[in-house]
Design a protein around this motif. Structure first.
Motif, mmCIF file in Angstrom:
data_model
loop_
_atom_site.group_PDB
_atom_site.id
_atom_site.type_symbol
_atom_site.label_atom_id
_atom_site.label_comp_id
_atom_site.label_asym_id
_atom_site.label_seq_id
_atom_site.Cartn_x
_atom_site.Cartn_y
_atom_site.Cartn_z
ATOM 1 N N ALA A 1 -16.009 1.211 7.138
ATOM 2 C CA ALA A 1 -16.883 0.081 7.475
ATOM 3 C C ALA A 1 -17.270 -0.696 6.224
ATOM 4 N N GLY A 2 -17.549 0.024 5.127
ATOM 5 C CA GLY A 2 -17.928 -0.645 3.891
ATOM 6 C C GLY A 2 -16.801 -1.478 3.299
ATOM 7 N N LEU A 3 -15.569 -0.995 3.465
ATOM 8 C CA LEU A 3 -14.405 -1.726 2.944
ATOM 9 C C LEU A 3 -13.875 -2.746 3.944
ATOM 10 N N ASP A 4 -14.347 -2.660 5.198
ATOM 11 C CA ASP A 4 -13.890 -3.549 6.268
ATOM 12 C C ASP A 4 -12.374 -3.431 6.459
ATOM 13 N N ILE A 5 -11.903 -2.187 6.578
ATOM 14 C CA ILE A 5 -10.481 -1.927 6.811
ATOM 15 C C ILE A 5 -10.348 -0.998 8.020
ATOM 16 N N PRO A 6 -9.158 -0.917 8.632
ATOM 17 C CA PRO A 6 -8.972 -0.064 9.811
ATOM 18 C C PRO A 6 -9.238 1.407 9.509
ATOM 19 N N GLN A 7 -9.524 2.161 10.567
ATOM 20 C CA GLN A 7 -9.774 3.590 10.423
ATOM 21 C C GLN A 7 -9.216 4.344 11.614
ATOM 22 N N ALA A 8 -8.853 5.596 11.375
ATOM 23 C CA ALA A 8 -8.463 6.524 12.436
ATOM 24 C C ALA A 8 -9.009 7.890 12.045
ATOM 25 N N MET A 9 -9.859 8.441 12.886
ATOM 26 C CA MET A 9 -10.502 9.708 12.582
ATOM 27 C C MET A 9 -9.815 10.862 13.315
ATOM 28 N N PHE A 10 -9.902 12.044 12.756
ATOM 29 C CA PHE A 10 -9.391 13.285 13.353
ATOM 30 C C PHE A 10 -7.887 13.195 13.629
ATOM 31 N N VAL A 11 -7.143 12.800 12.628
ATOM 32 C CA VAL A 11 -5.696 12.616 12.760
ATOM 33 C C VAL A 11 -4.982 13.949 12.523
ATOM 34 N N LYS A 12 -4.059 14.283 13.417
ATOM 35 C CA LYS A 12 -3.313 15.533 13.273
ATOM 36 C C LYS A 12 -1.881 15.328 12.780
ATOM 37 N N LYS A 13 -1.437 14.062 12.706
ATOM 38 C CA LYS A 13 -0.088 13.794 12.215
ATOM 39 C C LYS A 13 0.028 12.343 11.780
ATOM 40 N N ILE A 14 0.621 12.140 10.602
ATOM 41 C CA ILE A 14 0.996 10.792 10.177
ATOM 42 C C ILE A 14 2.486 10.655 10.472
ATOM 43 N N GLU A 15 2.785 9.908 11.516
ATOM 44 C CA GLU A 15 4.156 9.805 12.004
ATOM 45 C C GLU A 15 5.031 9.000 11.052
ATOM 46 N N SER A 16 4.533 7.856 10.596
ATOM 47 C CA SER A 16 5.351 7.009 9.725
ATOM 48 C C SER A 16 4.468 6.064 8.941
ATOM 49 N N VAL A 17 5.011 5.618 7.804
ATOM 50 C CA VAL A 17 4.381 4.592 6.987
ATOM 51 C C VAL A 17 5.472 3.621 6.570
ATOM 52 N N ALA A 18 5.387 2.378 7.032
ATOM 53 C CA ALA A 18 6.411 1.372 6.720
ATOM 54 C C ALA A 18 5.867 -0.012 7.052
ATOM 55 N N ASP A 19 6.371 -1.024 6.339
ATOM 56 C CA ASP A 19 6.011 -2.415 6.600
ATOM 57 C C ASP A 19 4.503 -2.631 6.609
ATOM 58 N N SER A 20 3.807 -1.984 5.650
ATOM 59 C CA SER A 20 2.348 -2.125 5.524
ATOM 60 C C SER A 20 1.612 -1.670 6.779
ATOM 61 N N LYS A 21 2.197 -0.730 7.503
ATOM 62 C CA LYS A 21 1.571 -0.155 8.695
ATOM 63 C C LYS A 21 1.756 1.358 8.685
ATOM 64 N N ALA A 22 0.839 2.054 9.336
ATOM 65 C CA ALA A 22 0.933 3.502 9.508
ATOM 66 C C ALA A 22 0.768 3.834 10.983
ATOM 67 N N VAL A 23 1.568 4.768 11.466
ATOM 68 C CA VAL A 23 1.472 5.255 12.838
ATOM 69 C C VAL A 23 0.994 6.696 12.771
#
Length: 350
Positions: A223-245
Motif C-alpha cells: 500500500a505504501g509503494l502503491d504496487i500490486p500485492q498477492a498474499m499467502f502465495v504457494k507457488k510462483i508459476e512464471s515471471v515474464a514480460d514484467s508480469k508474474a503469475v
C-alpha cells in the motif's frame, strides 16, 4: 557519479537521438561495461545499450537507436526497469524479521510487558521460505537478491545468515525512533527503505512473523509503494514480460493471479524447501558489508512510527492454561466409541 562522454566511449553517444520535445542531445556515461555495452544517462533516463545488429532502427519510449545498437533496458528516474521479454533478470528484495525463540519468551504482568530472551534470535521461519524463493528466482533469471530488515545491531546476525545462503546485499533499517513500532509503522519504515533503494522488480516476505502473527507488514508495504500485492502465495508459476503469475492460497484451494511488476508477494511454507548455508557461504558472509540506514537517511521524522505508532498495548497477559483433558474409559473399543460419540453430540460438536 556521471561524467561527460569522452574517448574511448564517444561512439555510444552519437548513435542515440531523442524524439521527445525539449530533450537535448547531450548524454553522459553512467557506467561502462565490457563487450561493447554501457549505461548511458540521457536527461532523466538511464539507458543500457549493447552493440548488436538489428534489421531496422529501433524506437523505444521516444528514443531512436540505429541498427548497430539495441536498447536493452530503459531505467526511468524512479529506477524501475522495463525489460524486454527475452533475457529478463530479476532484482528481488526479501523483507525479513529477526524473532526471538518463542519458547523462551516470558510475560511480566506486573510491568505489563513481554520479556524477550537475551541473544541474537533467529530469522523468522516464514521469511526463510521467502529467501529461498528469492534465491531461486535469481538463479533462474539472474539479477540480485537483497534482504532488508528493521531492527537493532543484533539483527545483523539474521542478515548474515541470509548472506551465507547466497544473498547479494543486506540493508538494516535501524534507529532508536523505530523502537516499539507496530506492524503498520514497520511497513512504513520498510516502504521508505525500498523507496531509497529504488531498484527492484519483486518484493518477497514470509506470510507473517511468529512473534506477532499479524501478517500486516507485506500488505502495508504494498500500500505504501502503491504496487500490486498477492498474499499467502504457494507457488510462483512464471515471471515474464514484467508480469508474474502466482498461486494464492484460499480457504477453498487457490487462485491463479497475474501481477504487474514490481509487486509485493508474501509466501507460505508450501512454496519450497529452504536450503542450508555452506561453510564457504558462512565465511564469505562474515566479510560482507551490511548497509545501515537511520530515520534521517530514510527521510522519516518519527511521525506514526516507534512510540508514535497508531496502536497502543493496553494489557499484556500469558495465554490461559489449556483445560484439563478427559479420559473416556470402557471395557471394549465399541463402548469407548459410543461414549465419545454421545459426548460430542451432547456438546453439539457433531
Amino acid at each position: 557519479m556521471c561524467g561527460h562522454v569522452a574517448h574511448p566511449c564517444c561512439w555510444f553517444t552519437h548513435r542515440i537521438s531523442s524524439n521527445r520535445a525539449g530533450d537535448s542531445d547531450s548524454c553522459k556515461i553512467y557506467k561502462n561495461l565490457s563487450h561493447g555495452a554501457a549505461y548511458i544517462r540521457h536527461n532523466e533516463f538511464i539507458i543500457y545499450i549493447r552493440k548488436k545488429m538489428l534489421p531496422s532502427q529501433l524506437n523505444v519510449g521516444g528514443y531512436a537507436l540505429d541498427n548497430q545498437f539495441t536498447i536493452v533496458d530503459i531505467l526511468f528516474s524512479t529506477k524501475r526497469i522495463l525489460r524486454k521479454s527475452s533475457g529478463v533478470t530479476m532484482d528481488v528484495v526479501i523483507l525479513i524479521k529477526q524473532v526471538p525463540e518463542i519458547a523462551l519468551i516470558k510475560v511480566d504482568e506486573t510491568a505489563n510487558e513481554v520479556v524477550l530472551p537475551q541473544g541474537p534470535g533467529t530469522v523468522n521461519p516464514f521469511d526463510e521460505f521467502a529467501v529461498e524463493e528469492g534465491l531461486r528466482l535469481k538463479e533462474k533469471h539472474g539479477g540480485k537478491c537483497i534482504v532488508m530488515s528493521v531492527g537493532t545491531d543484533r539483527t545483523e546476525s539474521a542478515l548474515r545468515n541470509c548472506l551465507a545462503l547466497g544473498v547479494d546485499e543486506a540493508y538494516l533499517l535501524s534507529d532508536e525512533a523505530f523502537n516499539g513500532s507496530d506492524p503498520q509503522a514497520t511497513g512504513k519504515i520498510l516502504t521508505a527503505g525500498l523507496k531509497k533503494l529504488a531498484t527492484y522488480d519483486l518484493v518477497l516476505a514470509g506470510k507473517q512473523a511468529i512473534d506477532s502473527d499479524s501478517a500486516q507488514v507485506p500488505g502495508a508495504v504494498a500500500a505504501g509503494l502503491d504496487i500490486p500485492q498477492a498474499m499467502f502465495v504457494k507457488k510462483i508459476e512464471s515471471v515474464a514480460d514484467s508480469k508474474a503469475v502466482v498461486y494464492r492460497t484460499t480457504e477453498d484451494g487457490f487462485d491463479v493471479v497475474e501481477l504487474n511488476l514490481p509487486a509485493v508477494i508474501s509466501v507460505v511454507k508450501e512454496i519450497n524447501e529452504p536450503r542450508l548455508p555452506s561453510l564457504k557461504g558462512k565465511m564469505a558472509a562474515k566479510k560482507k558489508q551490511i548497509t545501515k540506514w537511520s530515520a534521517s537517511d530514510l527521510g522519516l521524522d518519527g511521525n506514526e512510527i516507534g512510540a508514535n505508532s497508531g496502536t497502543k498495548t493496553t494489557k499484556v497477559a500469558p495465554p490461559p492454561p489449556r483445560p484439563k483433558g478427559e479420559i473416556i474409559e470402557g471395557d471394549t473399543p465399541e463402548e469407548v466409541a459410543d461414549k465419545l460419540f454421545s459426548k460430542l453430540r451432547d456438546n453439539q460438536v457433531i
